[in-house]
Design a protein around this motif. Structure first.
Motif, PDB file in Angstrom:
ATOM      1  N   LEU A  17     -32.347  20.714 -15.572  1.00 16.56           N
ATOM      2  CA  LEU A  17     -33.458  21.637 -15.305  1.00 16.56           C
ATOM      3  C   LEU A  17     -32.951  23.080 -15.290  1.00 16.56           C
ATOM      4  O   LEU A  17     -33.551  23.975 -15.882  1.00 16.56           O
ATOM      5  CB  LEU A  17     -34.117  21.289 -13.967  1.00 16.56           C
ATOM      6  CG  LEU A  17     -35.233  22.239 -13.540  1.00 16.56           C
ATOM      7  CD1 LEU A  17     -36.416  22.159 -14.494  1.00 16.56           C
ATOM      8  CD2 LEU A  17     -35.696  21.935 -12.114  1.00 16.56           C
ATOM      9  N   GLU A  18     -31.795  23.254 -14.632  1.00 18.79           N
ATOM     10  CA  GLU A  18     -31.245  24.596 -14.529  1.00 18.79           C
ATOM     11  C   GLU A  18     -30.871  25.153 -15.904  1.00 18.79           C
ATOM     12  O   GLU A  18     -31.168  26.304 -16.223  1.00 18.79           O
ATOM     13  CB  GLU A  18     -30.025  24.571 -13.600  1.00 18.79           C
ATOM     14  CG  GLU A  18     -29.566  25.965 -13.243  1.00 18.79           C
ATOM     15  CD  GLU A  18     -28.523  25.970 -12.135  1.00 18.79           C
ATOM     16  OE1 GLU A  18     -28.470  24.974 -11.365  1.00 18.79           O
ATOM     17  OE2 GLU A  18     -27.771  26.940 -12.039  1.00 18.79           O
ATOM     18  N   ARG A  19     -30.247  24.322 -16.702  1.00 17.25           N
ATOM     19  CA  ARG A  19     -29.846  24.783 -18.043  1.00 17.25           C
ATOM     20  C   ARG A  19     -31.067  25.085 -18.908  1.00 17.25           C
ATOM     21  O   ARG A  19     -31.093  26.070 -19.641  1.00 17.25           O
ATOM     22  CB  ARG A  19     -28.950  23.737 -18.713  1.00 17.25           C
ATOM     23  CG  ARG A  19     -27.533  23.796 -18.147  1.00 17.25           C
ATOM     24  CD  ARG A  19     -26.701  22.642 -18.609  1.00 17.25           C
ATOM     25  NE  ARG A  19     -26.524  22.604 -20.059  1.00 17.25           N
ATOM     26  CZ  ARG A  19     -26.136  21.525 -20.731  1.00 17.25           C
ATOM     27  NH1 ARG A  19     -25.902  20.400 -20.081  1.00 17.25           N
ATOM     28  NH2 ARG A  19     -25.988  21.562 -22.025  1.00 17.25           N
TER      29      ARG A  19
ATOM     30  N   ASN B 146     -38.028  27.420  -8.566  1.00 19.43           N
ATOM     31  CA  ASN B 146     -37.974  28.677  -7.837  1.00 19.43           C
ATOM     32  C   ASN B 146     -36.557  28.992  -7.382  1.00 19.43           C
ATOM     33  O   ASN B 146     -36.127  30.150  -7.419  1.00 19.43           O
ATOM     34  CB  ASN B 146     -38.911  28.642  -6.629  1.00 19.43           C
ATOM     35  CG  ASN B 146     -40.355  28.870  -7.043  1.00 19.43           C
ATOM     36  OD1 ASN B 146     -40.621  29.486  -8.086  1.00 19.43           O
ATOM     37  ND2 ASN B 146     -41.284  28.380  -6.256  1.00 19.43           N
ATOM     38  N   ALA B 147     -35.847  27.923  -6.982  1.00 19.22           N
ATOM     39  CA  ALA B 147     -34.461  28.126  -6.560  1.00 19.22           C
ATOM     40  C   ALA B 147     -33.628  28.637  -7.726  1.00 19.22           C
ATOM     41  O   ALA B 147     -32.800  29.546  -7.573  1.00 19.22           O
ATOM     42  CB  ALA B 147     -33.887  26.811  -6.037  1.00 19.22           C
ATOM     43  N   ILE B 148     -33.875  28.085  -8.920  1.00 18.22           N
ATOM     44  CA  ILE B 148     -33.141  28.551 -10.105  1.00 18.22           C
ATOM     45  C   ILE B 148     -33.514  29.998 -10.413  1.00 18.22           C
ATOM     46  O   ILE B 148     -32.662  30.825 -10.702  1.00 18.22           O
ATOM     47  CB  ILE B 148     -33.442  27.640 -11.318  1.00 18.22           C
ATOM     48  CG1 ILE B 148     -32.935  26.222 -11.059  1.00 18.22           C
ATOM     49  CG2 ILE B 148     -32.805  28.204 -12.578  1.00 18.22           C
ATOM     50  CD1 ILE B 148     -33.470  25.190 -12.040  1.00 18.22           C
ATOM     51  N   HIS B 149     -34.823  30.246 -10.281  1.00 13.98           N
ATOM     52  CA  HIS B 149     -35.300  31.597 -10.608  1.00 13.98           C
ATOM     53  C   HIS B 149     -34.646  32.640  -9.704  1.00 13.98           C
ATOM     54  O   HIS B 149     -34.322  33.737 -10.144  1.00 13.98           O
ATOM     55  CB  HIS B 149     -36.829  31.655 -10.465  1.00 13.98           C
ATOM     56  CG  HIS B 149     -37.441  32.854 -11.110  1.00 13.98           C
ATOM     57  ND1 HIS B 149     -37.843  32.874 -12.414  1.00 13.98           N
ATOM     58  CD2 HIS B 149     -37.692  34.085 -10.618  1.00 13.98           C
ATOM     59  CE1 HIS B 149     -38.318  34.054 -12.712  1.00 13.98           C
ATOM     60  NE2 HIS B 149     -38.239  34.822 -11.633  1.00 13.98           N
ATOM     61  N   GLU B 150     -34.468  32.255  -8.442  1.00 16.82           N
ATOM     62  CA  GLU B 150     -33.821  33.149  -7.474  1.00 16.82           C
ATOM     63  C   GLU B 150     -32.456  33.610  -7.965  1.00 16.82           C
ATOM     64  O   GLU B 150     -32.047  34.747  -7.715  1.00 16.82           O
ATOM     65  CB  GLU B 150     -33.624  32.436  -6.131  1.00 16.82           C
ATOM     66  CG  GLU B 150     -34.910  32.084  -5.422  1.00 16.82           C
ATOM     67  CD  GLU B 150     -35.522  33.274  -4.720  1.00 16.82           C
ATOM     68  OE1 GLU B 150     -34.898  33.754  -3.763  1.00 16.82           O
ATOM     69  OE2 GLU B 150     -36.603  33.732  -5.153  1.00 16.82           O
ATOM     70  N   GLN B 151     -31.747  32.698  -8.638  1.00 16.57           N
ATOM     71  CA  GLN B 151     -30.389  33.027  -9.086  1.00 16.57           C
ATOM     72  C   GLN B 151     -30.377  33.999 -10.261  1.00 16.57           C
ATOM     73  O   GLN B 151     -29.362  34.611 -10.546  1.00 16.57           O
ATOM     74  CB  GLN B 151     -29.654  31.758  -9.538  1.00 16.57           C
ATOM     75  CG  GLN B 151     -29.497  30.709  -8.475  1.00 16.57           C
ATOM     76  CD  GLN B 151     -29.002  29.394  -9.087  1.00 16.57           C
ATOM     77  OE1 GLN B 151     -28.489  29.370 -10.191  1.00 16.57           O
ATOM     78  NE2 GLN B 151     -29.182  28.313  -8.344  1.00 16.57           N
ATOM     79  N   LEU B 152     -31.542  34.088 -10.953  1.00 16.55           N
ATOM     80  CA  LEU B 152     -31.557  34.917 -12.160  1.00 16.55           C
ATOM     81  C   LEU B 152     -31.607  36.393 -11.792  1.00 16.55           C
ATOM     82  O   LEU B 152     -32.217  36.783 -10.814  1.00 16.55           O
ATOM     83  CB  LEU B 152     -32.793  34.602 -13.014  1.00 16.55           C
ATOM     84  CG  LEU B 152     -32.892  33.208 -13.625  1.00 16.55           C
ATOM     85  CD1 LEU B 152     -34.190  33.111 -14.397  1.00 16.55           C
ATOM     86  CD2 LEU B 152     -31.714  32.954 -14.547  1.00 16.55           C
ATOM     87  N   ASP B 153     -30.953  37.186 -12.628  1.00 10.84           N
ATOM     88  CA  ASP B 153     -31.084  38.628 -12.501  1.00 10.84           C
ATOM     89  C   ASP B 153     -32.116  39.064 -13.546  1.00 10.84           C
ATOM     90  O   ASP B 153     -31.795  39.301 -14.702  1.00 10.84           O
ATOM     91  CB  ASP B 153     -29.731  39.297 -12.743  1.00 10.84           C
ATOM     92  CG  ASP B 153     -29.825  40.795 -12.533  1.00 10.84           C
ATOM     93  OD1 ASP B 153     -30.950  41.297 -12.381  1.00 10.84           O
ATOM     94  OD2 ASP B 153     -28.770  41.449 -12.534  1.00 10.84           O
TER      95      ASP B 153
END
Lengths: 365, 190
Positions: free
Chosen positions: B27-29, A61-68
């Motif tokens: 995970l991020e990549r 979810n934290a990664i998703h937050e960064q996505l535009d």
């Protein structure tokens, strides 16, 4: 509890080598203990799995937050899909806006009287039954009626003034009278009055709203059969320019008016009607329209509020059609129309005199 | 007409190693490389971006479970695996919503992943069961259990955090909490 402690210590590898070996021997010899160890281990793993999974989701979810995501969509989706998505997103707003616009338009039209005007246009066909005002009539008319009653004691004229009035004319000598349906609709009772001022009670025996025709029968015992009718009913359509005339009761006296046939169709191109250039007024409804030879060619029905001098009459062909469709059991005896015309060679004045007795004021209560 | 997605992808072995090591970076990549593909799949097939997110995250969970349990054989590209799982999951949701009778517009090649999804569903059920049990357990038990078993805190730390007079009291408390959690968890499963 101590056992659980031991199991956990064993599973976490916190035991010394000796303790661990002893525990393993115990486990091998005691199946119940072994089972508890397995169960405990699997439950602890369950808790750990839960924890790991929760951690993974929160990291994602934290990664998703960064996505535009919108930029990504623009990148991966065809333009048409983007439009569709935008539409799905904003269609509620669009619908609300459209509703407000429609409401505003109608409210404006309503407040500026647009609908009042259109309804005036729609009703440019004025039906010509006469409204008899109670206010005017109350005193004068009632006293007149009383005087009449005094003079002619056997005339059973109703005391109250009529509410509506129209014209009718005899179909047969034995008391069938034709008038407009709009004259007698909603009537409590109907009286017809001849030029001598004699009133007779009548019943509506048949109505044909589609052609605005109503057939009355005089039910009053005081009514005496008339002399044979002087006029006949024309079956065919008359020609334009034909001189025509009518009688009616736009007031309490018979009024004659004369004109010519101006169109084979009536109001809004209605083919059941003629358009006649003739002056008629409220009260003329249901009156006969005759040609120069004294044939009935129509029944006066209404006039145009827009076109000066344009009146409408139902064609006699449709009058005959309406009469022919009267069910047999509505009639006491067969309705036989007159076939002999005795007016054709007379002057207009003499025609009027001969016809007078067959034209009635229809009074509706 | 679909647009081709160009993006730098981590190599498959990198990802697997990263998963095993619990690497956040990997995970991020992984997320950034493959989410657009799933976004395209779901949105182009009657879905929303939120649904795409759910489906994608589930597929990553499936991948993690599979890698961590050690039975992930690299018989295909990782990308294909993720795509296949998402596709299968999305089809299921569509059928559930009865918007679609099982047809979907494809963008990538696919693998048969029914078995993985069945396993995942079973795990998902247990996960939800544990979540509910922990909620029912209440505080402070819930935090004690999570701190000890999930966050790997020592009994001493827990003792200080919750203000128990000594570690034995804390152990006693933890024991009672665990018993209660088991009871709730197993009664729910019946």
């Amino acid at each position: 509890m101590e056992l659980t402690e031991q199991i956990e210590a064993y599973l976490r590898g916190e035991m010394t080598a000796e303790e661990s070996a002893a525990f393993e021997r115990m486990r091998a010899s005691d199946p119940v203990l072994d089972q508890r160890v397995v169960a405990h281990e699997s439950f602890i793993r369950q808790i750990k799995t839960y924890g790991e999974r929760r951690k993974l989701v929160s990291e994602m979810n934290a990664i998703h937050e960064q996505l535009d995501v919108n930029a990504l969509k623009a990148e991966v989706l065809p333009v048409s899909t983007m439009v569709r998505i935008l539409w799905n997103k904003y269609r509620i707003n669009a619908a609300v806006a459209a509703s407000v616009a429609v409401l505003a338009v109608f409210a404006t039209l309503f407040s500026t009287g647009f609908f009042a005007k259109t309804s005036a246009i729609a009703s440019d066909n004025i039906a010509l039954r006469r409204e008899m005002s109670r206010e005017i009539n109350t005193k004068v008319q009632r006293s007149q009626n009383e005087i009449l009653k005094n003079i002619k004691a056997n005339t059973k004229a109703p005391v109250d003034p009529a509410i509506f009035g129209g014209t009718g004319f005899a179909l047969t000598a034995d008391g069938y009278v034709v008038t407009n349906y709009h004259v007698v609709k909603d009537a409590d009772s109907v009286y017809i009055q001849n030029t001598d001022g004699e009133s007779y009670r009548a019943a509506t025996i048949y109505s044909y709203p589609a052609y605005d025709i109503a057939v009355l029968k005089i039910t009053d015992p005081a009514f005496k059969t008339l002399k044979p009718l002087p006029y006949t009913f024309k079956k065919t359509t008359s020609d334009l320019g034909e001189d025509v005339f009518t009688y009616g009761f736009p007031k309490d006296e018979l009024v004659f008016s004369k004109g010519y046939l101006s169109s084979r169709t009536g109001h809004s191109g209605d083919t059941t009607e003629y358009q006649v250039d003739i002056s008629v007024n409220p009260g003329n409804s249901g009156g006969p329209l005759l040609d120069g030879k004294g044939n009935i060619i129509g029944v006066i029905k209404g006039k145009s509020s827009r076109t000066e001098g344009a009146s409408f009459a139902i064609k006699s062909g449709y009058l005959l059609e309406a009469i022919a469709s009267i069910p047999k059991d509505s009639l006491g005896e067969k309705l036989v129309l007159n076939r002999k015309n005795t007016l054709s060679n007379l002057s207009r004045k003499d025609q009027i005199k001969k016809i007078e007795d067959y034209i009635y004021m229809v009074k509706v209560y | 007409m679909s647009r081709e997605i160009k993006r730098s992808e981590p190599t498959d072995s990198e990802v697997i190693l990263g998963i095993l090591n619990g690497s956040k970076d990997v995970l991020e990549r992984l997320y950034k490389a493959y989410f657009p593909m799933i976004l395209q799949l779901v949105v182009m097939n009657n879905g929303t971006e939120d649904e795409a997110k759910d489906v994608f995250q589930e597929s990553v969970i499936v991948l993690y479970d599979k890698v961590q349990s050690g039975n992930f054989e690299l018989s295909s590209k990782l990308k294909t695996f993720i795509y296949s799982v998402c596709r299968r999951l999305w089809l299921k949701r569509l059928t559930y919503k009865s918007r679609n009778s099982g047809s979907i517009q494809d963008y990538e090649e696919t693998l048969p992943v029914e078995e993985d999804i069945e396993q995942h569903e079973e795990k998902d059920r247990l996960f939800k069961q544990m979540e509910t049990a922990l909620v029912h357990l209440g505080e402070p038990c819930r935090t004690i259990i999570e701190d000890y078993y999930i966050n790997n805190k020592s009994m001493q730390e827990i003792c200080v955090k919750f203000g128990y007079t000594n570690a034995d009291n804390a152990k006693n408390q933890k024991y009672k909490c665990l018993q209660r959690l088991k009871k709730i968890f197993f009664s729910d499963s019946k």
